[in-house]
Design a protein around this motif. Structure first.
Motif, PDB file in Angstrom:
ATOM      1  N   LEU A  43       0.849  -1.122  -0.277  1.00  0.00           N
ATOM      2  CA  LEU A  43      -0.053   0.290  -0.183  1.00  0.00           C
ATOM      3  C   LEU A  43       1.046   1.514  -0.088  1.00  0.00           C
ATOM      4  O   LEU A  43       1.504   1.291   0.479  1.00  0.00           O
ATOM      5  N   LEU A  44       0.453   2.372  -0.941  1.00  0.00           N
ATOM      6  CA  LEU A  44       1.076   3.747  -0.888  1.00  0.00           C
ATOM      7  C   LEU A  44       0.280   4.554  -0.983  1.00  0.00           C
ATOM      8  O   LEU A  44      -0.957   4.852  -1.908  1.00  0.00           O
ATOM      9  N   ARG A  45       0.407   5.679  -0.209  1.00  0.00           N
ATOM     10  CA  ARG A  45      -0.355   6.792  -0.096  1.00  0.00           C
ATOM     11  C   ARG A  45       0.677   7.935  -0.988  1.00  0.00           C
ATOM     12  O   ARG A  45       1.981   8.717  -0.487  1.00  0.00           O
ATOM     13  N   LEU A  46      -0.303   8.171  -1.802  1.00  0.00           N
ATOM     14  CA  LEU A  46       0.115   8.896  -2.958  1.00  0.00           C
ATOM     15  C   LEU A  46      -0.445  11.040  -2.893  1.00  0.00           C
ATOM     16  O   LEU A  46      -1.026  10.915  -1.865  1.00  0.00           O
ATOM     17  N   PRO A  47       0.330  11.994  -2.439  1.00  0.00           N
ATOM     18  CA  PRO A  47      -0.435  13.926  -2.065  1.00  0.00           C
ATOM     19  C   PRO A  47      -1.246  13.530  -3.415  1.00  0.00           C
ATOM     20  O   PRO A  47      -1.586  12.766  -4.646  1.00  0.00           O
ATOM     21  N   GLY A  67       2.724  -5.512 -13.149  1.00  0.00           N
ATOM     22  CA  GLY A  67       1.833  -5.920 -12.107  1.00  0.00           C
ATOM     23  C   GLY A  67       0.502  -5.987 -12.326  1.00  0.00           C
ATOM     24  O   GLY A  67       0.383  -4.850 -13.731  1.00  0.00           O
ATOM     25  N   SER A  68      -0.706  -4.705 -11.267  1.00  0.00           N
ATOM     26  CA  SER A  68      -1.533  -4.625 -11.462  1.00  0.00           C
ATOM     27  C   SER A  68      -1.747  -3.740 -10.131  1.00  0.00           C
ATOM     28  O   SER A  68      -1.688  -4.375  -8.444  1.00  0.00           O
ATOM     29  N   TYR A 113      -2.696   0.053  -3.694  1.00  0.00           N
ATOM     30  CA  TYR A 113      -2.660  -1.227  -3.841  1.00  0.00           C
ATOM     31  C   TYR A 113      -2.233  -2.292  -4.469  1.00  0.00           C
ATOM     32  O   TYR A 113      -3.135  -2.099  -5.925  1.00  0.00           O
ATOM     33  N   ALA A 114      -1.610  -2.752  -4.460  1.00  0.00           N
ATOM     34  CA  ALA A 114      -0.824  -3.813  -4.922  1.00  0.00           C
ATOM     35  C   ALA A 114      -1.461  -5.187  -5.447  1.00  0.00           C
ATOM     36  O   ALA A 114      -1.299  -5.539  -4.709  1.00  0.00           O
ATOM     37  N   LEU A 115      -2.402  -5.184  -6.512  1.00  0.00           N
ATOM     38  CA  LEU A 115      -3.319  -6.606  -6.479  1.00  0.00           C
ATOM     39  C   LEU A 115      -2.151  -7.392  -6.439  1.00  0.00           C
ATOM     40  O   LEU A 115      -2.480  -8.552  -6.852  1.00  0.00           O
ATOM     41  N   SER A 116      -0.912  -7.119  -7.499  1.00  0.00           N
ATOM     42  CA  SER A 116      -0.009  -8.188  -7.843  1.00  0.00           C
ATOM     43  C   SER A 116       1.637  -7.568  -7.547  1.00  0.00           C
ATOM     44  O   SER A 116       1.381  -6.164  -7.256  1.00  0.00           O
TER      45      SER A 116
END
Length: 71
Positions: A14-18, A28-29, A60-63
């Motif tokens: 999971l990554l939060r971006l501004p 990936g997906s 969010y990385a699905l893969s």
């Protein structure tokens, strides 16, 4: 390429971006949700996301995935 930052996410990472971040999926997906928006987006390699509003993004990385943030 006008990439600001590159990221690698593991499966379920999971990554939060501004606010206002444009995102490009390199591999990936990815599932992307934007604060205050009803719709979510799934990106596959070669696709980009441009935000509708000025809310922060959750990615969010699905893969396992690589992505970069654009100017």
């Amino acid at each position: 390429m006008d990439a600001l930052t590159e990221y690698e996410l593991p499966l379920r990472g999971l990554l939060r971006l501004p606010p206002g971040s444009r995102v490009a999926c390199d591999s990936g997906s990815l599932w992307i949700t934007e604060d205050d928006q009803m719709r979510d987006t799934v990106l596959e390699p070669g696709q980009q996301f441009a935000p509708v509003a000025r809310g922060a993004l959750l990615v969010y990385a699905l893969s396992p995935a690589r992505l970069h943030r654009l100017q």
